[in-house]
Design a protein around this motif. Structure first.
Motif, PDB file in Angstrom:
ATOM      1  N   LEU A 118      33.907   5.913  -2.029  1.00  0.00           N
ATOM      2  CA  LEU A 118      33.677   5.913  -3.473  1.00  0.00           C
ATOM      3  C   LEU A 118      32.183   5.933  -3.791  1.00  0.00           C
ATOM      4  O   LEU A 118      31.721   6.703  -4.647  1.00  0.00           O
ATOM      5  CB  LEU A 118      34.343   4.690  -4.096  1.00  0.00           C
ATOM      6  N   ILE A 119      31.426   5.103  -3.086  1.00  0.00           N
ATOM      7  CA  ILE A 119      29.978   5.053  -3.325  1.00  0.00           C
ATOM      8  C   ILE A 119      29.331   6.379  -2.930  1.00  0.00           C
ATOM      9  O   ILE A 119      28.449   6.896  -3.639  1.00  0.00           O
ATOM     10  CB  ILE A 119      29.360   3.881  -2.558  1.00  0.00           C
ATOM     11  N   ALA A 120      29.757   6.971  -1.818  1.00  0.00           N
ATOM     12  CA  ALA A 120      29.186   8.248  -1.380  1.00  0.00           C
ATOM     13  C   ALA A 120      29.483   9.359  -2.380  1.00  0.00           C
ATOM     14  O   ALA A 120      28.598  10.183  -2.683  1.00  0.00           O
ATOM     15  CB  ALA A 120      29.743   8.603  -0.005  1.00  0.00           C
ATOM     16  N   LEU A 121      30.693   9.405  -2.912  1.00  0.00           N
ATOM     17  CA  LEU A 121      31.043  10.441  -3.886  1.00  0.00           C
ATOM     18  C   LEU A 121      30.234  10.295  -5.171  1.00  0.00           C
ATOM     19  O   LEU A 121      29.715  11.279  -5.706  1.00  0.00           O
ATOM     20  CB  LEU A 121      32.536  10.373  -4.194  1.00  0.00           C
ATOM     21  N   ILE A 122      30.127   9.060  -5.651  1.00  0.00           N
ATOM     22  CA  ILE A 122      29.362   8.847  -6.891  1.00  0.00           C
ATOM     23  C   ILE A 122      27.899   9.190  -6.680  1.00  0.00           C
ATOM     24  O   ILE A 122      27.278   9.887  -7.500  1.00  0.00           O
ATOM     25  CB  ILE A 122      29.520   7.391  -7.363  1.00  0.00           C
ATOM     26  N   LEU A 133      19.741   4.130  -6.697  1.00  0.00           N
ATOM     27  CA  LEU A 133      20.148   2.724  -6.785  1.00  0.00           C
ATOM     28  C   LEU A 133      21.209   2.389  -5.740  1.00  0.00           C
ATOM     29  O   LEU A 133      21.113   1.377  -5.024  1.00  0.00           O
ATOM     30  CB  LEU A 133      20.669   2.428  -8.189  1.00  0.00           C
ATOM     31  N   LEU A 134      22.230   3.246  -5.625  1.00  0.00           N
ATOM     32  CA  LEU A 134      23.302   2.977  -4.674  1.00  0.00           C
ATOM     33  C   LEU A 134      22.805   3.014  -3.233  1.00  0.00           C
ATOM     34  O   LEU A 134      23.222   2.200  -2.390  1.00  0.00           O
ATOM     35  CB  LEU A 134      24.434   3.993  -4.872  1.00  0.00           C
ATOM     36  N   MET A 135      21.903   3.928  -2.924  1.00  0.00           N
ATOM     37  CA  MET A 135      21.383   3.995  -1.560  1.00  0.00           C
ATOM     38  C   MET A 135      20.455   2.819  -1.249  1.00  0.00           C
ATOM     39  O   MET A 135      20.397   2.355  -0.109  1.00  0.00           O
ATOM     40  CB  MET A 135      20.662   5.327  -1.344  1.00  0.00           C
ATOM     41  N   GLN A 136      19.731   2.315  -2.240  1.00  0.00           N
ATOM     42  CA  GLN A 136      18.921   1.119  -2.018  1.00  0.00           C
ATOM     43  C   GLN A 136      19.808  -0.097  -1.752  1.00  0.00           C
ATOM     44  O   GLN A 136      19.507  -0.923  -0.887  1.00  0.00           O
ATOM     45  CB  GLN A 136      18.021   0.873  -3.225  1.00  0.00           C
ATOM     46  N   ILE A 137      20.919  -0.194  -2.472  1.00  0.00           N
ATOM     47  CA  ILE A 137      21.870  -1.277  -2.207  1.00  0.00           C
ATOM     48  C   ILE A 137      22.473  -1.132  -0.812  1.00  0.00           C
ATOM     49  O   ILE A 137      22.615  -2.121  -0.070  1.00  0.00           O
ATOM     50  CB  ILE A 137      22.979  -1.275  -3.279  1.00  0.00           C
ATOM     51  N   ARG A 178      26.613   5.972   3.873  1.00  0.00           N
ATOM     52  CA  ARG A 178      25.447   6.736   4.299  1.00  0.00           C
ATOM     53  C   ARG A 178      25.827   8.108   4.844  1.00  0.00           C
ATOM     54  O   ARG A 178      25.274   9.139   4.449  1.00  0.00           O
ATOM     55  CB  ARG A 178      24.665   5.949   5.359  1.00  0.00           C
ATOM     56  N   VAL A 179      26.781   8.136   5.764  1.00  0.00           N
ATOM     57  CA  VAL A 179      27.144   9.407   6.410  1.00  0.00           C
ATOM     58  C   VAL A 179      27.838  10.342   5.419  1.00  0.00           C
ATOM     59  O   VAL A 179      27.519  11.534   5.326  1.00  0.00           O
ATOM     60  CB  VAL A 179      28.040   9.145   7.632  1.00  0.00           C
ATOM     61  N   LEU A 180      28.782   9.816   4.658  1.00  0.00           N
ATOM     62  CA  LEU A 180      29.538  10.662   3.732  1.00  0.00           C
ATOM     63  C   LEU A 180      28.681  11.154   2.575  1.00  0.00           C
ATOM     64  O   LEU A 180      28.914  12.254   2.055  1.00  0.00           O
ATOM     65  CB  LEU A 180      30.750   9.892   3.201  1.00  0.00           C
ATOM     66  N   ARG A 181      27.703  10.383   2.171  1.00  0.00           N
ATOM     67  CA  ARG A 181      26.805  10.846   1.110  1.00  0.00           C
ATOM     68  C   ARG A 181      26.062  12.106   1.541  1.00  0.00           C
ATOM     69  O   ARG A 181      25.884  13.050   0.756  1.00  0.00           O
ATOM     70  CB  ARG A 181      25.830   9.743   0.747  1.00  0.00           C
ATOM     71  N   GLY A 182      25.615  12.156   2.802  1.00  0.00           N
ATOM     72  CA  GLY A 182      24.987  13.370   3.301  1.00  0.00           C
ATOM     73  C   GLY A 182      25.927  14.557   3.276  1.00  0.00           C
ATOM     74  O   GLY A 182      25.526  15.681   2.934  1.00  0.00           O
ATOM     75  N   GLU A 183      27.216  14.323   3.636  1.00  0.00           N
ATOM     76  CA  GLU A 183      28.209  15.390   3.570  1.00  0.00           C
ATOM     77  C   GLU A 183      28.424  15.865   2.130  1.00  0.00           C
ATOM     78  O   GLU A 183      28.555  17.062   1.862  1.00  0.00           O
ATOM     79  CB  GLU A 183      29.535  14.900   4.155  1.00  0.00           C
ATOM     80  N   PHE A 212      36.049  15.761  -2.094  1.00  0.00           N
ATOM     81  CA  PHE A 212      36.774  14.805  -1.245  1.00  0.00           C
ATOM     82  C   PHE A 212      37.620  15.462  -0.160  1.00  0.00           C
ATOM     83  O   PHE A 212      37.586  15.021   1.001  1.00  0.00           O
ATOM     84  CB  PHE A 212      37.633  13.871  -2.101  1.00  0.00           C
ATOM     85  N   PRO A 213      38.408  16.515  -0.445  1.00  0.00           N
ATOM     86  CA  PRO A 213      39.198  17.121   0.644  1.00  0.00           C
ATOM     87  C   PRO A 213      38.350  17.646   1.795  1.00  0.00           C
ATOM     88  O   PRO A 213      38.849  17.745   2.921  1.00  0.00           O
ATOM     89  CB  PRO A 213      39.933  18.272  -0.071  1.00  0.00           C
TER      90      PRO A 213
END
Length: 303
Positions: A118-122, A133-137, A178-183, A212-213
């Protein structure tokens, strides 16, 4: 199946049950080609143990104490892996403990994967200050010594299976994020996502329908690797008395019961059995995760 009648006309008939079984076996064999078969087999056994009722698969009661059978050596006739210091069958406790450990680890990884995805998608779709902000957290959580934090939080909340799942889940989501955000960032530059933006698709629709898919393969690989880490963390907390509580067995509290017999030659099987089980499960998760990564990544398939 094609057949020819007396007039020479070829007709199609429904495949038999045997043909379907052979086809399913061939499909499974093809999907598992090149896999670490021993690791996949061990993981399959652990999953079956986690799903089935424990009374169906344990040869003896895993909780009942038998003072007349203290520390009996492994024997094929009665106790295949011997008994512990309270006369309980080690094989039954190993199976029941594996069920507890695997269930806790899988539930915790599901929670961590849900939160991290969820965090990676947002972060990857919204971008801007939300992403920063999310990546700093995420980086702040990554800097925490998660075992010490887990010990502190479980001590404050109290030892229970639910608290254990929550603590492990909330301490292991950062790798997913971290990993999924890059994807997600990579996918956002693809033509089909840009066309969806031009067509006026909303951000939630882009997340769920287009992005997501395409990260599910990476998510499955990460989840497989994280299960092994969650098993180690659960075993560590149970070994310290802050995880699965007696009389319910888990591999961690089995090691706790066996620590005083670690260098006692007359009970070598007692600490050895749960230690080997934890080692095999973690190695199986890592090897299977590496194989899934190679299988799903086109750049690695030829390696």
């Amino acid at each position: 199946m094609a057949t020819r009648d007396s007039t020479g006309i070829i007709s199609q008939t429904a495949p038999s049950a045997l043909d379907r079984a052979v086809g399913a076996f061939r499909a499974t064999s093809g999907a598992l080609r090149g896999s670490p078969k021993l690791s996949v087999f061990f993981l399959t056994v652990c999953i079956i143990i986690a799903i089935l009722p424990v009374s169906w698969i344990t040869p003896h009661d895993s909780i009942e104490i038998s003072p007349a059978e203290l520390l009996q050596a492994p024997a094929f006739s009665e106790h295949l892996l011997g008994t512990d210091n309270q006369g309980r069958d080690v094989l039954s406790r190993l199976i029941h403990g594996g069920q507890s450990s695997v269930r806790v680890a899988v539930a915790a990884v599901l929670l961590a994967g849900l939160l991290g995805t969820l965090i990676a998608l947002i972060a990857g779709v919204v971008r801007g200050w939300v992403d920063r902000l999310l990546m700093q957290i995420t980086d702040a959580f990554l800097s925490l010594p998660y075992l010490m934090v887990a010990l502190t939080v479980v001590t404050l909340l109290g030892p229970s299976i639910i608290n254990l799942i929550i603590v492990i889940g909330f301490l292991r989501w950062m790798g997913f994020a971290r990993v999924l955000r890059g994807e997600v960032l990579r996918l956002m530059e693809m033509d089909f996502v840009r066309l969806a933006n031009v067509a006026g698709s909303s951000r939630p629709r882009i997340m769920l329908r287009h992005v997501f898919p395409n990260i599910i393969n990476t998510l499955l690989v990460l989840a497989t690797l994280e299960v092994g880490l969650a098993v180690i963390l659960e075993a560590s907390l149970s070994f310290l008395g802050l995880g699965v509580q007696r009389p319910i067995p888990s591999w961690g509290n089995m090691l706790r019961d066996a620590q005083q017999f670690l260098f006692f030659p007359g009970a070598w099987w007692f600490p050895l059995v749960p230690g080997i089980a934890i080692t095999f499960l973690v190695m199986s998760c890592n090897l299977t995760g590496d194989w899934l990564r190679d299988r799903t990544d086109p750049t690695r398939r030829q390696l």
